[in-house]
Scaffold this motif. Structure first.
Motif, mmCIF file in Angstrom:
data_model
loop_
_atom_site.group_PDB
_atom_site.id
_atom_site.type_symbol
_atom_site.label_atom_id
_atom_site.label_comp_id
_atom_site.label_asym_id
_atom_site.label_seq_id
_atom_site.Cartn_x
_atom_site.Cartn_y
_atom_site.Cartn_z
ATOM 1 N N GLY A 28 28.180 58.652 95.330
ATOM 2 C CA GLY A 28 27.903 57.339 94.828
ATOM 3 C C GLY A 28 28.931 56.160 94.929
ATOM 4 O O GLY A 28 28.890 54.980 95.157
ATOM 5 N N HIS A 29 30.318 56.692 94.362
ATOM 6 C CA HIS A 29 31.271 55.676 94.194
ATOM 7 C C HIS A 29 31.720 55.462 95.492
ATOM 8 O O HIS A 29 32.299 54.311 95.803
ATOM 9 C CB HIS A 29 32.354 56.394 93.209
ATOM 10 N N GLN A 32 29.414 53.155 97.061
ATOM 11 C CA GLN A 32 29.683 51.866 96.488
ATOM 12 C C GLN A 32 30.932 51.097 97.206
ATOM 13 O O GLN A 32 30.899 49.974 97.312
ATOM 14 C CB GLN A 32 29.916 51.687 94.989
ATOM 15 N N LYS A 154 22.679 52.077 86.306
ATOM 16 C CA LYS A 154 23.178 53.176 86.866
ATOM 17 C C LYS A 154 23.949 54.133 86.048
ATOM 18 O O LYS A 154 23.824 55.149 85.854
ATOM 19 C CB LYS A 154 24.378 52.972 87.962
ATOM 20 N N VAL A 166 21.219 58.078 91.582
ATOM 21 C CA VAL A 166 22.079 57.140 91.775
ATOM 22 C C VAL A 166 22.855 57.192 93.002
ATOM 23 O O VAL A 166 23.531 55.961 93.672
ATOM 24 C CB VAL A 166 23.305 57.282 90.818
ATOM 25 N N THR A 170 22.919 54.093 96.056
ATOM 26 C CA THR A 170 23.930 53.515 96.545
ATOM 27 C C THR A 170 24.089 53.638 98.204
ATOM 28 O O THR A 170 24.818 52.831 98.613
ATOM 29 C CB THR A 170 25.284 54.054 95.868
ATOM 30 N N ALA A 173 22.149 51.209 99.816
ATOM 31 C CA ALA A 173 22.754 49.871 99.778
ATOM 32 C C ALA A 173 23.934 49.572 100.818
ATOM 33 O O ALA A 173 23.993 48.819 101.307
ATOM 34 C CB ALA A 173 23.231 49.588 98.353
ATOM 35 N N GLN A 207 23.572 43.690 96.895
ATOM 36 C CA GLN A 207 23.503 43.733 95.535
ATOM 37 C C GLN A 207 22.248 43.509 95.042
ATOM 38 O O GLN A 207 21.550 44.125 94.127
ATOM 39 C CB GLN A 207 24.409 42.785 94.971
ATOM 40 N N SER A 210 19.918 46.584 95.919
ATOM 41 C CA SER A 210 20.200 47.612 94.960
ATOM 42 C C SER A 210 19.494 47.494 93.660
ATOM 43 O O SER A 210 18.990 48.216 92.832
ATOM 44 C CB SER A 210 21.602 47.512 94.810
#
Length: 471
Positions: A28-29, A32, A154, A166, A170, A173, A207, A210
């Protein structure tokens, strides 16, 4: 309120649990991060000037965003601890006030985005780069509202260990951002070529999408928490608690992020080409850091859960496992940065760009140095995650201020400009600041926090003391 009896888990069990929880968080990170990385890559193809501008603009945006994100980070351990005790009321209260604080903070920070060009000019940036960055931020800056709200939700889902959703939200997105970026920056599907403005619009749209996705999931799959109940009413007690923990978390993260933002400003003083090379090196290093950040979030959740169940043995074993996982990732990253830097850098450059050789030469050097701070950067991230799980936020904030601003920034300036070491000197300051933070924060957790901590979970009080007016 009764706590769940402690259940001892082997180290192998901790590894499996960390994998189930941490891998989606890491993914997820990374997804992102890919949103910002897409802007960087595509604008690097579009032009060096635009790449320099978006590097500066994203650094500016992220400084203010990450301070407000402290409220979301505070929600995560609070939800994890409450979930361990099946306290739906506290879950709802903490999440709802996290949303409140995010909206208030967004309203306060939006004017800074609108007047960013003047602020960047006052900070000594080149007029054209500052103007282009201001153009980007006057559009993308509105995204701070949905971005902060998404962070809170999240964190709420991650605290419940629903990390798979999560990840997928992401990833969705990131895909939307890449497609819209491609269409708007270069002008496809009959739309005009918009360059920087197209990248800004793509980020804002991403954003917003999301936010719709994460709100829809929370209302659909977790109706028992009833997050929208009494949404319009303030819960002052819970708001104070989130501010008490969230503000130090935000300031701590801000100190680290502003160290990199200060380095971007200094690289901007050296010229557009060094700033572009710096942007590429930071982007690559930042991508690998997402693994440590995902593990840090997993550490926060695991420690918060152990705290909710008053299980110190579980906490110590989990902390050892997550620390070793971060160490292994750091070693692998260092090898890649040293052995194959050029292919990574070339991903960001137009093959026909006349400035490519100069950017490549600077970027290879900076990426090699980025490998040097991977170990301690990962360690300080893990230590912060462990401490946040205990809601130990005040002293780590002081340690971060000292590490990044009393050691890192002054060293970058002195070596980079007084000793005329240029970009190399600026990056040595980064390494020293991160290393200082890593050592201090690890000592804080292993020597002080575990020795002196009180295993009574936060919020474990009689119902009449925890229930706010808008529970």
């Amino acid at each position: 309120m009764a706590n769940t009896p402690p259940v001892q888990m082997s180290y192998g069990g901790h590894v499996r649990a960390l994998s189930i929880l941490g891998l989606p968080l890491i993914g997820g990170h990374i997804a992102q991060f890919a949103i910002g990385l897409t802007d960087t890559v595509m604008l690097g193809w579009y032009g060096v000037a635009e790449l320099a501008a978006v590097t500066l603009a994203q650094s500016f945006f992220f400084v203010w965003f990450i301070l407000g994100a402290g409220f979301a980070f505070a929600v995560m351990p609070m939800v994890a601890s409450a979930a361990a005790r099946d306290d739906h009321r506290r879950i709802r209260r903490s999440t709802r006030m996290g949303l409140w604080l995010s909206v208030v903070y967004g309203a306060l920070s939006t004017p800074l985005m609108w007047y960013s060009e003047a602020i960047l000019l006052a900070a000594g940036q080149e007029p054209q780069v500052a103007a282009d960055a201001g153009t980007y931020l006057r559009i993308a800056g509105w995204g701070i509202f949905p971005a902060l709200l998404v962070m809170v939700l999240k964190s709420y889902l991650a605290g419940l260990e629903r990390t798979q959703v999560v990840l997928w939200i992401t990833v969705m997105a990131a895909v939307v951002n890449a497609v819209v970026n491609y269409v708007l920056i270069f002008g496809h599907l009959g739309l005009p070529e918009m360059g920087l403005q197209g990248a800004a619009l793509a980020s804002l749209a991403t954003q917003s999408v999301s936010l719709l996705a994460v709100v829809g999931y929370a209302l659909w799959r977790l109706p028992e928490h009833d997050l929208l109940r009494n949404l319009q009413r303030p819960d002052w007690e819970m708001m104070r608690e989130i501010v008490r923990h969230g503000l130090p978390i935000g300031l701590t993260t801000l100190c680290e992020v502003s160290l990199f933002s200060a380095s971007a400003l200094m690289m901007g003083w050296l010229g557009t080409v060094p700033l572009a090379a710096h942007g590429i090196a930071v982007s690559v290093a930042g991508l690998t850091f997402m693994a440590h950040l995902g593990l840090s979030n997993a550490a926060t959740i695991r420690v918060g859960n152990a705290l909710g169940r008053s299980d110190k043995v579980h906490m110590v074993r989990g902390a050892l496992v997550v620390t070793m996982a971060s160490l292994l990732i750091a070693v692998a990253t260092v090898l890649v940065f040293f052995l194959a830097p050029e292919p990574l850098i070339l991903l960001f450059l137009d093959p026909d760009d006349p400035q490519k050789p100069e950017i490549l030469a600077i970027g290879v050097t900076l990426l090699a140095m980025a490998g040097l701070f991977q170990l301690m950067d990962g360690m300080q991230a893990i230590a912060l995650g462990l401490l946040r799980g205990l809601l130990d936020t005040g002293v780590p904030m002081v340690m971060a201020v000292l590490s990044y601003w009393a050691v890192g920034v002054p060293t970058s300036y002195i070596l980079g400009f007084r000793f005329e070491m240029g970009g190399v000197g600026v990056w040595i300051g980064l390494i020293l600041g991160l290393s200082t933070a890593g050592v201090l924060l690890l000592l804080r957790f292993w020597v002080h926090a575990l020795k002196h901590m009180n295993m009574t979970p936060p919020g474990d009080l009689p119902p009449d003391m925890t229930a706010g007016p808008a529970a």
